[in-house]
Design an enzyme around this catalytic site. Sequence first.
Site, PDB file in Angstrom:
ATOM      1  N   ASP A  96      24.111   8.162 -96.623  1.00  0.00           N
ATOM      2  CA  ASP A  96      22.786   7.565 -96.775  1.00  0.00           C
ATOM      3  C   ASP A  96      21.666   8.538 -96.404  1.00  0.00           C
ATOM      4  OD1 ASP A  96      21.063   4.758 -96.581  1.00  0.00           O
ATOM      5  OD2 ASP A  96      20.495   6.192 -95.028  1.00  0.00           O
ATOM      6  N   THR A 124      19.426   2.933 -98.051  1.00  0.00           N
ATOM      7  CA  THR A 124      19.910   3.418 -99.353  1.00  0.00           C
ATOM      8  C   THR A 124      21.308   2.910 -99.622  1.00  0.00           C
ATOM      9  OG1 THR A 124      18.546   5.400 -99.092  1.00  0.00           O
ATOM     10  CG2 THR A 124      20.263   5.472-100.768  1.00  0.00           C
ATOM     11  N   ASP A 125      22.156   2.924 -98.608  1.00  0.00           N
ATOM     12  CA  ASP A 125      23.497   2.336 -98.752  1.00  0.00           C
ATOM     13  C   ASP A 125      23.403   0.865 -99.128  1.00  0.00           C
ATOM     14  OD1 ASP A 125      24.952   4.599 -98.175  1.00  0.00           O
ATOM     15  OD2 ASP A 125      25.391   4.064 -96.105  1.00  0.00           O
ATOM     16  N   ILE A 126      22.572   0.134 -98.405  1.00  0.00           N
ATOM     17  CA  ILE A 126      22.451  -1.307 -98.631  1.00  0.00           C
ATOM     18  C   ILE A 126      21.943  -1.593-100.043  1.00  0.00           C
ATOM     19  CG2 ILE A 126      21.233  -3.395 -97.909  1.00  0.00           C
ATOM     20  CD1 ILE A 126      21.196  -2.121 -95.047  1.00  0.00           C
ATOM     21  N   GLY A 129      24.614  -0.992-102.644  1.00  0.00           N
ATOM     22  CA  GLY A 129      25.551  -2.100-102.699  1.00  0.00           C
ATOM     23  C   GLY A 129      24.988  -3.284-103.457  1.00  0.00           C
TER      24      GLY A 129
END
Length: 367
Positions: A96, A124-126, A129
């Site tokens: 991220d 950014t990860d969230i 997803g």
Amino acid sequence: TRSWGPPFLQSESAYFLAINRNKRSVAVDLKHREAMLVLEPLIASSDVLVENFLPGTMARLGLSFQDVLAINPHIIYASISGFGQDGPYSQRPGYDVMVSALGGLMEITGEHNGSPCKVGVAVTDIATGLTAQGAILAALFRRERQMADAFKAQAMEARDALRGRSRAHRANNVDTNAKGASFGQYIDVSLLDTQVSMLVNIASNYLNGGGVVGSRWGTAHPNIVPYQAFVSKDGSGVVVGAGNDTQFQRLCAAFELSALAEDPRAATNKARVENRNLVLDQLSNVFKHLDRSTILDKCVGANIPCAPINKIDEVFEDPQVLARGMLAEIPHPTIGMVRTAGIPVKTWPSPTSISRHPPLLGEHTEE
């Protein structure tokens, strides 16, 4: 993420417990041939496969999209990676924080005269997803529509055959061989693509606004004034925003700033952006002499968007957070009761629920 700590609850990190509820854990060594004895039945009975290896890894393991499609021709196959399945960076590992740096988010995050900062959570990860989730749901909907159209066309062919009529005159593009057709879909989602798309107005300011390069604004907004945090008399922070001219007039009335309300340099949002310091200095001078609760009460009374800057303990004591069920408890077989943020989506008549604890490593392998 099991090892991403402290803090730990026995062998499980608090980080792992936060993001793995409603899941099962199957421990399989994909490099062993026997792994396929476990995976093939799972693939054959699944609607969706999600993987986040470096591009090419699944193909080397005999689990490429085409390989999986041969087992289940209707599967939705989603690959999530740092930089996508092609391009010069595709073989780089990506976390991220690296992608938020490369994708411009860190450069526009932080105090105006300070250094670039990462966001407090892996946003950014969230977002990646959630992007993958939306794409998967769209693919599932497409698949169901295609399968329904194909079976409908097949039924019409059977009906026409019984009636002794030809359907050659019926021009359509539907694959009528529903039994042998493939309705699978491949999805390629990357952190970098998601991050660039998240630049939204900052990107458009640059691409369409004469090359305006985004910069750090702290809690402020480059295109709206006022829209930021202020310090109250007791030293705590409060965020106040006026997203349109009517709200700004109400804000001025609530805090007895009639001169500012009538000043042509603050009459429109465009004028307020151009005269940012003039507006913010007057508001700051008022707010610094008032307690946070007074500022919030006046704003709420005037229907002005506002919020306290809460610490994390204050978040989980907030009456709205509690009323919305955003503090949940999950019984865990080794830890006891695990507390976690609740589900942010409310549905009716089939309500969402947390039905499974974050799994122990390999807990469901035998199952």
